[in-house]
Motif scaffolding. Sequence first.
Motif, mmCIF file in Angstrom:
data_model
loop_
_atom_site.group_PDB
_atom_site.id
_atom_site.type_symbol
_atom_site.label_atom_id
_atom_site.label_comp_id
_atom_site.label_asym_id
_atom_site.label_seq_id
_atom_site.Cartn_x
_atom_site.Cartn_y
_atom_site.Cartn_z
ATOM 1 N N GLN A 82 5.403 -61.718 26.645
ATOM 2 C CA GLN A 82 4.507 -60.982 27.528
ATOM 3 C C GLN A 82 3.400 -60.333 26.691
ATOM 4 O OE1 GLN A 82 6.445 -57.899 29.669
ATOM 5 N NE2 GLN A 82 4.690 -57.440 30.939
ATOM 6 N N THR A 83 2.145 -60.521 27.109
ATOM 7 C CA THR A 83 1.033 -59.950 26.371
ATOM 8 C C THR A 83 0.549 -58.681 27.066
ATOM 9 O OG1 THR A 83 -0.555 -61.295 27.604
ATOM 10 C CG2 THR A 83 0.262 -62.195 25.530
ATOM 11 N N SER A 84 0.064 -57.750 26.270
ATOM 12 C CA SER A 84 -0.530 -56.537 26.826
ATOM 13 C C SER A 84 -1.944 -56.869 27.289
ATOM 14 C CB SER A 84 -0.575 -55.441 25.767
ATOM 15 O OG SER A 84 0.716 -55.073 25.403
ATOM 16 N N LYS A 85 -2.391 -56.187 28.319
ATOM 17 C CA LYS A 85 -3.719 -56.461 28.853
ATOM 18 C C LYS A 85 -4.577 -55.212 28.821
ATOM 19 C CE LYS A 85 -2.570 -60.238 31.910
ATOM 20 N NZ LYS A 85 -2.816 -60.851 33.192
ATOM 21 N N ILE A 86 -5.846 -55.425 28.590
ATOM 22 C CA ILE A 86 -6.851 -54.379 28.727
ATOM 23 C C ILE A 86 -7.788 -54.831 29.834
ATOM 24 C CG2 ILE A 86 -8.740 -53.139 27.625
ATOM 25 C CD1 ILE A 86 -7.343 -53.545 24.968
ATOM 26 N N VAL A 87 -7.917 -54.009 30.853
ATOM 27 C CA VAL A 87 -8.721 -54.349 32.019
ATOM 28 C C VAL A 87 -10.108 -53.735 31.869
ATOM 29 C CG1 VAL A 87 -8.873 -54.154 34.536
ATOM 30 C CG2 VAL A 87 -6.636 -54.397 33.445
ATOM 31 N N GLY A 121 0.964 -50.104 33.234
ATOM 32 C CA GLY A 121 1.034 -50.224 31.790
ATOM 33 C C GLY A 121 -0.136 -50.931 31.131
ATOM 34 N N ARG A 122 -1.248 -51.048 31.822
ATOM 35 C CA ARG A 122 -2.429 -51.699 31.242
ATOM 36 C C ARG A 122 -3.470 -50.648 30.853
ATOM 37 N NH1 ARG A 122 -2.084 -54.391 36.231
ATOM 38 N NH2 ARG A 122 -0.620 -56.118 36.075
ATOM 39 N N ALA A 123 -4.131 -50.887 29.740
ATOM 40 C CA ALA A 123 -5.255 -50.037 29.348
ATOM 41 C C ALA A 123 -6.480 -50.477 30.140
ATOM 42 C CB ALA A 123 -5.510 -50.172 27.852
ATOM 43 N N VAL A 124 -7.382 -49.539 30.418
ATOM 44 C CA VAL A 124 -8.566 -49.847 31.218
ATOM 45 C C VAL A 124 -9.802 -49.274 30.531
ATOM 46 C CG1 VAL A 124 -9.662 -49.645 33.487
ATOM 47 C CG2 VAL A 124 -7.173 -49.687 33.334
ATOM 48 N N ILE A 125 -10.810 -50.113 30.388
ATOM 49 C CA ILE A 125 -12.124 -49.655 29.939
ATOM 50 C C ILE A 125 -12.979 -49.545 31.186
ATOM 51 C CG2 ILE A 125 -14.179 -50.213 28.599
ATOM 52 C CD1 ILE A 125 -12.365 -51.655 26.619
ATOM 53 N N VAL A 126 -13.470 -48.327 31.456
ATOM 54 C CA VAL A 126 -14.237 -48.064 32.673
ATOM 55 C C VAL A 126 -15.692 -47.834 32.296
ATOM 56 C CG1 VAL A 126 -14.380 -46.670 34.762
ATOM 57 C CG2 VAL A 126 -12.173 -46.956 33.627
ATOM 58 N N ASN A 127 -16.584 -48.646 32.898
ATOM 59 C CA ASN A 127 -18.022 -48.562 32.664
ATOM 60 C C ASN A 127 -18.673 -47.941 33.901
ATOM 61 O OD1 ASN A 127 -20.710 -48.935 32.131
ATOM 62 N ND2 ASN A 127 -20.554 -51.117 31.695
ATOM 63 N N PHE A 128 -19.301 -46.777 33.731
ATOM 64 C CA PHE A 128 -19.889 -46.049 34.856
ATOM 65 C C PHE A 128 -21.392 -46.269 34.997
ATOM 66 C CE2 PHE A 128 -16.076 -43.453 33.953
ATOM 67 C CZ PHE A 128 -15.490 -43.495 35.208
ATOM 68 N N THR A 129 -21.937 -47.325 34.447
ATOM 69 C CA THR A 129 -23.386 -47.535 34.520
ATOM 70 C C THR A 129 -23.857 -47.922 35.919
ATOM 71 O OG1 THR A 129 -23.098 -49.817 33.770
ATOM 72 C CG2 THR A 129 -23.630 -48.159 32.092
ATOM 73 N N ARG A 130 -22.989 -48.419 36.775
ATOM 74 C CA ARG A 130 -23.404 -48.875 38.120
ATOM 75 C C ARG A 130 -23.028 -47.892 39.227
ATOM 76 N NH1 ARG A 130 -23.085 -55.283 38.629
ATOM 77 N NH2 ARG A 130 -23.994 -55.779 36.616
ATOM 78 N N ILE A 131 -22.803 -46.645 38.875
ATOM 79 C CA ILE A 131 -22.427 -45.647 39.875
ATOM 80 C C ILE A 131 -23.176 -44.348 39.554
ATOM 81 C CG2 ILE A 131 -20.408 -44.795 38.616
ATOM 82 C CD1 ILE A 131 -18.919 -44.688 41.309
ATOM 83 N N ASP A 132 -23.457 -43.551 40.603
ATOM 84 C CA ASP A 132 -24.199 -42.314 40.326
ATOM 85 C C ASP A 132 -23.308 -41.296 39.599
ATOM 86 O OD1 ASP A 132 -22.732 -40.689 42.169
ATOM 87 O OD2 ASP A 132 -23.996 -41.371 43.812
ATOM 88 N N GLU A 133 -23.945 -40.350 38.963
ATOM 89 C CA GLU A 133 -23.250 -39.409 38.086
ATOM 90 C C GLU A 133 -22.212 -38.565 38.826
ATOM 91 O OE1 GLU A 133 -24.352 -35.685 35.125
ATOM 92 O OE2 GLU A 133 -25.916 -37.111 35.656
ATOM 93 N N LYS A 134 -22.527 -38.149 40.054
ATOM 94 C CA LYS A 134 -21.603 -37.322 40.835
ATOM 95 C C LYS A 134 -20.305 -38.084 41.124
ATOM 96 C CE LYS A 134 -21.394 -34.577 45.037
ATOM 97 N NZ LYS A 134 -22.070 -34.192 46.273
ATOM 98 N N GLN A 135 -20.435 -39.326 41.543
ATOM 99 C CA GLN A 135 -19.255 -40.155 41.817
ATOM 100 C C GLN A 135 -18.464 -40.429 40.524
ATOM 101 O OE1 GLN A 135 -18.096 -41.492 44.860
ATOM 102 N NE2 GLN A 135 -19.557 -40.047 45.748
ATOM 103 N N ALA A 136 -19.186 -40.657 39.433
ATOM 104 C CA ALA A 136 -18.530 -40.918 38.146
ATOM 105 C C ALA A 136 -17.683 -39.719 37.725
ATOM 106 C CB ALA A 136 -19.566 -41.242 37.077
ATOM 107 N N LYS A 137 -18.190 -38.509 37.917
ATOM 108 C CA LYS A 137 -17.432 -37.304 37.567
ATOM 109 C C LYS A 137 -16.166 -37.189 38.408
ATOM 110 C CE LYS A 137 -21.167 -34.508 35.718
ATOM 111 N NZ LYS A 137 -21.970 -33.294 35.836
#
Length: 153
Positions: A64-69, A89-105
């Motif tokens: 079984q391999t670990s995943k980064i989403v 149990g998966r790591a996630v990289i979240v990119n907030f460039t396509r959402i407004d700052e208020k929603q990102a917070k």
Amino acid sequence: MGFEKISRFFGMSDEDFNEDINNEPAQQQAPVQESTARERSEMRQKAPVENTNVVSMNQVKNNQTSKIVLFEPRVYSDAKEVGTHLLNGRAVIVNFTRIDEKQAKRIIDFLTGTIFAIKGEIQRVGDCIFLCTPSKFEIDGNISDIIRDKKIN
């Protein structure tokens, strides 16, 4: 008659049945000695217990391999999907460039609570990019320090 059918079903012959009925002498058994609690404790300490059939539930299988989403939320409700990945149990990289700052917070607040609940970690790795990891991952280093060092040199 019913007993005969049952005994045939379980593979018992009439001879086996007759031996039990004829009260043939039973084999003598040695009397069982009661052991004290101290003796039982000493036996447990001396006897090596090695059971290779026991596997930790948290252990990752060899194949079984670990995943980064990678994830780019567009609305606040996307935070639930990121939280589900973390709980699985998966790591996630979240990119907030396509959402407004208020929603990102708001999403960062939600993810911070999720990370706290699973004893994970969240770290900023860019201007609008965050790395969220469950407890089985270890983050080493800090990207902000590396970027700052490159600007100085």
